[in-house]
Design a protein around this motif. Structure first.
Motif, PDB file in Angstrom:
ATOM      1  N   UNK A 159      -8.275   1.028   3.873  1.00  0.00           N
ATOM      2  CA  UNK A 159      -7.166   1.963   4.059  1.00  0.00           C
ATOM      3  C   UNK A 159      -7.755   3.362   4.109  1.00  0.00           C
ATOM      4  N   UNK A 160      -7.554   4.051   5.227  1.00  0.00           N
ATOM      5  CA  UNK A 160      -8.073   5.404   5.393  1.00  0.00           C
ATOM      6  C   UNK A 160      -6.907   6.378   5.311  1.00  0.00           C
ATOM      7  N   UNK A 161      -6.996   7.314   4.362  1.00  0.00           N
ATOM      8  CA  UNK A 161      -5.968   8.331   4.170  1.00  0.00           C
ATOM      9  C   UNK A 161      -6.591   9.697   4.454  1.00  0.00           C
ATOM     10  N   UNK A 162      -6.593  10.131   5.727  1.00  0.00           N
ATOM     11  CA  UNK A 162      -7.241  11.400   6.058  1.00  0.00           C
ATOM     12  C   UNK A 162      -6.530  12.584   5.399  1.00  0.00           C
ATOM     13  N   UNK A 219       0.852  -1.184   0.000  1.00  0.00           N
ATOM     14  CA  UNK A 219       0.000   0.000   0.000  1.00  0.00           C
ATOM     15  C   UNK A 219       0.890   1.236   0.000  1.00  0.00           C
ATOM     16  N   UNK A 220       0.637   2.144  -0.927  1.00  0.00           N
ATOM     17  CA  UNK A 220       1.403   3.394  -0.978  1.00  0.00           C
ATOM     18  C   UNK A 220       0.727   4.403  -0.075  1.00  0.00           C
ATOM     19  N   UNK A 224      -0.215  12.574   3.770  1.00  0.00           N
ATOM     20  CA  UNK A 224      -1.186  11.965   4.674  1.00  0.00           C
ATOM     21  C   UNK A 224      -0.606  11.809   6.077  1.00  0.00           C
ATOM     22  N   UNK A 225      -1.282  12.397   7.045  1.00  0.00           N
ATOM     23  CA  UNK A 225      -0.880  12.277   8.447  1.00  0.00           C
ATOM     24  C   UNK A 225      -1.900  11.386   9.157  1.00  0.00           C
ATOM     25  N   UNK A 226      -1.445  10.317   9.764  1.00  0.00           N
ATOM     26  CA  UNK A 226      -2.328   9.440  10.536  1.00  0.00           C
ATOM     27  C   UNK A 226      -3.147   8.458   9.729  1.00  0.00           C
ATOM     28  N   UNK A 227      -2.561   7.782   8.731  1.00  0.00           N
ATOM     29  CA  UNK A 227      -3.320   6.773   7.989  1.00  0.00           C
ATOM     30  C   UNK A 227      -3.636   5.562   8.874  1.00  0.00           C
TER      31      UNK A 227
END
Length: 117
Positions: free
Chosen positions: A52-55, A10-11, A16-19
């Protein structure tokens, strides 16, 4: 159905901070390798789900352009390299970034900072 052992990479973007990553209902700690990739090596079964959560957090910045349209003597926006120490010259602008997206807006006529936002 069956199961198969293989790796999935996973890239994780630098912005992204806090994936967070969940595999088959279990939280997976993220450890980045070279290039910003996280690898999950496991035995995968039918029905395994990956989330996968990329906030993305918005970032607003204001500055001045380096080149003031060729006006003599006004080509420097910040002589000492510090974006917050403005000197005469350069046109004001604002940027809003949200994850990989970047929006730039010129502030016409020397309006006060934040006027266009």
């Amino acid at each position: 159905g069956g199961s198969v052992d293989f790796a999935v990479k996973f890239r994780i973007p630098n912005w992204c901070k806090g994936p967070t990553l969940t595999v088959a209902g279990a939280s997976v700690p993220i450890a980045l390798a070279a290039g910003g990739f996280h690898e999950v090596q496991r035995t995968w079964a039918d029905g395994d789900a990956v989330e996968l959560d990329l906030p993305m957090e918005p970032l607003v910045e204001t500055a001045r352009t380096i080149n003031n349209g060729g006006v003599p003597g006004k080509d420097t926006a910040y002589a000492d390299g510090n974006r917050n120490n403005y000197v005469a010259g350069g046109l004001p602008y604002a940027t809003v970034s949200l994850g990989p997206l970047l929006f730039a807006l010129p502030l016409e006529g020397g309006q006060p900072w934040g006027f266009a936002l």
